[in-house]
Design an enzyme around this catalytic site. Sequence first.
Site, mmCIF file in Angstrom:
data_model
loop_
_atom_site.group_PDB
_atom_site.id
_atom_site.type_symbol
_atom_site.label_atom_id
_atom_site.label_comp_id
_atom_site.label_asym_id
_atom_site.label_seq_id
_atom_site.Cartn_x
_atom_site.Cartn_y
_atom_site.Cartn_z
ATOM 1 N N GLU A 166 0.798 -1.240 0.000
ATOM 2 C CA GLU A 166 0.000 0.000 0.000
ATOM 3 C C GLU A 166 0.829 1.287 0.000
ATOM 4 O O GLU A 166 0.681 2.133 0.869
ATOM 5 C CB GLU A 166 -0.972 -0.029 1.183
ATOM 6 C CG GLU A 166 -1.871 -1.253 1.137
ATOM 7 C CD GLU A 166 -2.731 -1.455 2.384
ATOM 8 O OE1 GLU A 166 -2.679 -0.618 3.298
ATOM 9 O OE2 GLU A 166 -3.467 -2.454 2.444
ATOM 10 N N GLU A 271 -6.262 -10.731 -1.454
ATOM 11 C CA GLU A 271 -7.114 -10.542 -0.272
ATOM 12 C C GLU A 271 -8.566 -10.431 -0.727
ATOM 13 O O GLU A 271 -9.217 -9.399 -0.548
ATOM 14 C CB GLU A 271 -6.707 -9.277 0.489
ATOM 15 C CG GLU A 271 -5.241 -9.238 0.886
ATOM 16 C CD GLU A 271 -4.849 -8.008 1.715
ATOM 17 O OE1 GLU A 271 -5.752 -7.300 2.211
ATOM 18 O OE2 GLU A 271 -3.643 -7.773 1.856
#
Length: 380
Positions: A166, A271
């Site tokens: 991220e 995910e």
Amino acid sequence: MTLSRRRFMLGTAAGLIAVTHLKSRAFAAALKSSGLKDLYRDDFLIGTVLSARSFPDKETTLLDLISREFNAVTAENAMKWEEIRPQLDSWQWDIADQMVDFATRHKMHMVGHTLVWHSQVPAQVFLDSSGQPLERDALLKIMKGHIETLVGRYKGRIATWDVVNEAIEDDGKWRQTSWFKGVGEDYIDHAFRFAHDVDPQAHLIYNDYNTFVPTKRDAIAAMAKKLKARGVPIHGLGMQGHIGIGRPDLTELEQTIEAFADAGMRVHITELDVDVLPSVWEMSAEIANRFEYKPEMDPYIDGFPQEMEEKLADRYEALFKIFLKHRDKIDRVTFWGTSDGASWLNGFPIPGRTNYPLLFNRQMDPKPAYNRLAALKLGK
Ligand code: 9MR
């Protein structure tokens, strides 16, 4: 055969008949097959997460289910900096060791999550003894030591590492993290090189959410290309896949698979879950955001209606059709959890809701969405 196992198999079989009207040959194969991982074995790995609460031997039903259905596992939290190294001089190996042992025992592909992230890392990591931000060299030294110790301990047993997590915002700009501010944008290069130096066999990926957003997709693909051109050992890109029941449009997601592969990267869906509850915002997995509980935002507290089960199954089926179409580009599809009861989405972005984002219900029985994914392979 244990009771729960028998119930599981009956549940699967009944669901398959009801949902897909499979022919008897395929039905027999379904009974013989030992899980989604086997049905998709020629396509990509099928993964899920391991949670600390399952160890040691505390959630055996769940662990049995995981070893039957999945051939890849990711540590949901146990290898994040604040968990595994809450203080700079204190490493907490216990749970992570048990997870790696579990994966090794069951010959699963273990994913380490995550080495360099702005979240779940103690503030002290970035500060000197007088509380001032560390200079670039000192910060790089800390990063190197962390990666060497963690990757080194599990060398040869953790197959894939989420090296950087991220780092890019939805608008395509660098996230202003302490890593970025302290080191500069080449912190990414260093993280990958440090990991590769310790375990040259490990598959190293960059992982992010909302990768279907065009500005973010383009920035990540461009970053990966530049890293590769500089000789940085980056092998793949992770699309987290926290999506909603209606958004995003799956063609946007497909375009990201193509863009990442075009950048010379293997694609990992890292995910995956489908939020079925009313949304308070655009799709995101930005964990800094939280909203107040309101009953109208929690409509399925007493159960998930059949038509919604089918809608969820439709969504998963459509997704997996895209994944299968691009099976040459995709190495792994990992769900962010096994049973609905343990999903992070029950607590995010509104605490205390009842969500149904995964393939197994709170009793760990397969849902119609599971049956649909099985049928996609068996129906052929
Ligand atoms: O599922 C994880 C949850 O248990 C933690 O409370 C949360 C805190 O950071 O992290 C969740 O996992 C995140 C993952 O590590 C990175 N991508 C977003 C995931 C969902 O927030």
